[in-house]
Design a protein around this motif. Structure first.
Motif, PDB file in Angstrom:
ATOM      1  N   GLY A 197      36.177  40.178  42.319  1.00 48.19           N
ATOM      2  CA  GLY A 197      37.231  40.496  43.277  1.00 48.19           C
ATOM      3  C   GLY A 197      38.285  41.395  42.645  1.00 48.19           C
ATOM      4  O   GLY A 197      38.268  41.664  41.444  1.00 48.19           O
ATOM      5  N   PRO A 198      39.181  41.876  43.473  1.00 48.76           N
ATOM      6  CA  PRO A 198      40.233  42.754  42.938  1.00 48.76           C
ATOM      7  C   PRO A 198      41.180  41.963  42.029  1.00 48.76           C
ATOM      8  O   PRO A 198      41.367  40.762  42.208  1.00 48.76           O
ATOM      9  CB  PRO A 198      40.954  43.249  44.194  1.00 48.76           C
ATOM     10  CG  PRO A 198      40.688  42.207  45.219  1.00 48.76           C
ATOM     11  CD  PRO A 198      39.323  41.654  44.905  1.00 48.76           C
ATOM     12  N   ASP A 200      45.857  39.478  36.452  1.00 47.00           N
ATOM     13  CA  ASP A 200      44.849  38.433  36.366  1.00 47.00           C
ATOM     14  C   ASP A 200      43.497  39.055  36.707  1.00 47.00           C
ATOM     15  O   ASP A 200      43.198  39.314  37.868  1.00 47.00           O
ATOM     16  CB  ASP A 200      45.188  37.292  37.333  1.00 47.00           C
ATOM     17  CG  ASP A 200      44.201  36.153  37.256  1.00 47.00           C
ATOM     18  OD1 ASP A 200      43.443  36.080  36.270  1.00 47.00           O
ATOM     19  OD2 ASP A 200      44.187  35.317  38.173  1.00 47.00           O
ATOM     20  N   ALA A 201      42.714  39.331  35.676  1.00 45.61           N
ATOM     21  CA  ALA A 201      41.380  39.897  35.892  1.00 45.61           C
ATOM     22  C   ALA A 201      40.465  38.786  36.382  1.00 45.61           C
ATOM     23  O   ALA A 201      40.368  37.727  35.772  1.00 45.61           O
ATOM     24  CB  ALA A 201      40.846  40.502  34.606  1.00 45.61           C
ATOM     25  N   GLY A 228      37.559  31.197  34.236  1.00 41.81           N
ATOM     26  CA  GLY A 228      36.546  31.706  35.147  1.00 41.81           C
ATOM     27  C   GLY A 228      36.243  30.706  36.240  1.00 41.81           C
ATOM     28  O   GLY A 228      36.794  29.608  36.275  1.00 41.81           O
ATOM     29  N   PRO A 229      35.370  31.076  37.160  1.00 48.36           N
ATOM     30  CA  PRO A 229      35.046  30.171  38.254  1.00 48.36           C
ATOM     31  C   PRO A 229      34.279  28.957  37.744  1.00 48.36           C
ATOM     32  O   PRO A 229      33.644  28.987  36.699  1.00 48.36           O
ATOM     33  CB  PRO A 229      34.194  31.033  39.185  1.00 48.36           C
ATOM     34  CG  PRO A 229      33.682  32.154  38.344  1.00 48.36           C
ATOM     35  CD  PRO A 229      34.672  32.349  37.243  1.00 48.36           C
TER      36      PRO A 229
END
Length: 183
Positions: free
Chosen positions: A76-77, A70-71, A177-178
């Motif tokens: 974040g990592p 999960d990119a 995405g966020p």
């Protein structure tokens, strides 16, 4: 086998509750009897060469897993997800043409066909460390040789696993995405 005499394959056919509705309503309050409607009618087949003419030649167990990355769009990592796709057991059987239970095994497999859509059946297989409860028929094939009177049967039973809902939700959020500020 699980402490028994021979490997066992259990076909369970769940009844049509709608057809048994008055009986189901009357018996559902009795603790042990009411819960047996969910279990279905168990039909055991002992896979013992001396007893039934069916012999377990070999077994194999297979686990299928899927790993996804999960990119994250917030820098974040990456998060790694691993989920179970399915678990299956392959049982290779031998039978002679005059086996007592070979016609029963094939007839019970044919009874599964109309029950596939509603999943009104299940298979249980017990033989030592190889155990499957509430499995589904993945495939059944038979073959005969011209040189002998043996029938070779390959039976695949699978147990499917669903991904947890929170994993599906987090995958959806990672793709979109966020949430934008002010939304």
């Amino acid at each position: 086998m699980l402490g028994g005499v021979a490997p066992i394959l259990i076909f369970s056919f769940k009844p049509n509750i709608e057809a048994l509705n008055p009986l189901f309503n009357a018996l559902s309050g009795i603790p042990l009897i009411g819960s047996t409607f969910d279990l279905g009618l168990p039909i055991p087949l002992y896979l013992d060469e001396k007893l039934t003419g069916l012999y377990v030649e070999s077994e194999a167990k297979n686990l299928d897993l899927n790993q996804e990355i999960d990119a994250r769009f917030d820098g974040g990592p990456p998060v790694y997800f691993q989920r179970m796709l399915n678990s299956s057991v392959t049982v290779n059987l031998l039978a002679t043409r005059d086996s007592i239970l070979l016609p029963a095994l094939l007839a019970l497999a044919d009874l599964i066909v109309p029950k596939v859509v509603n999943r009104k059946y299940s298979l249980t297989y017990l033989n030592g460390p190889t155990v499957v409860f509430d499995g589904l028929l993945h495939s059944l094939s038979t073959s005969q040789g011209a040189d002998d009177n043996l029938i070779r049967i390959t039976l695949q039973i699978q147990k499917t696993h669903k991904a947890p809902e929170n994993v599906a939700a987090s995958l959806k959020n990672s793709v979109t995405g966020p949430t934008p500020i002010g939304a």
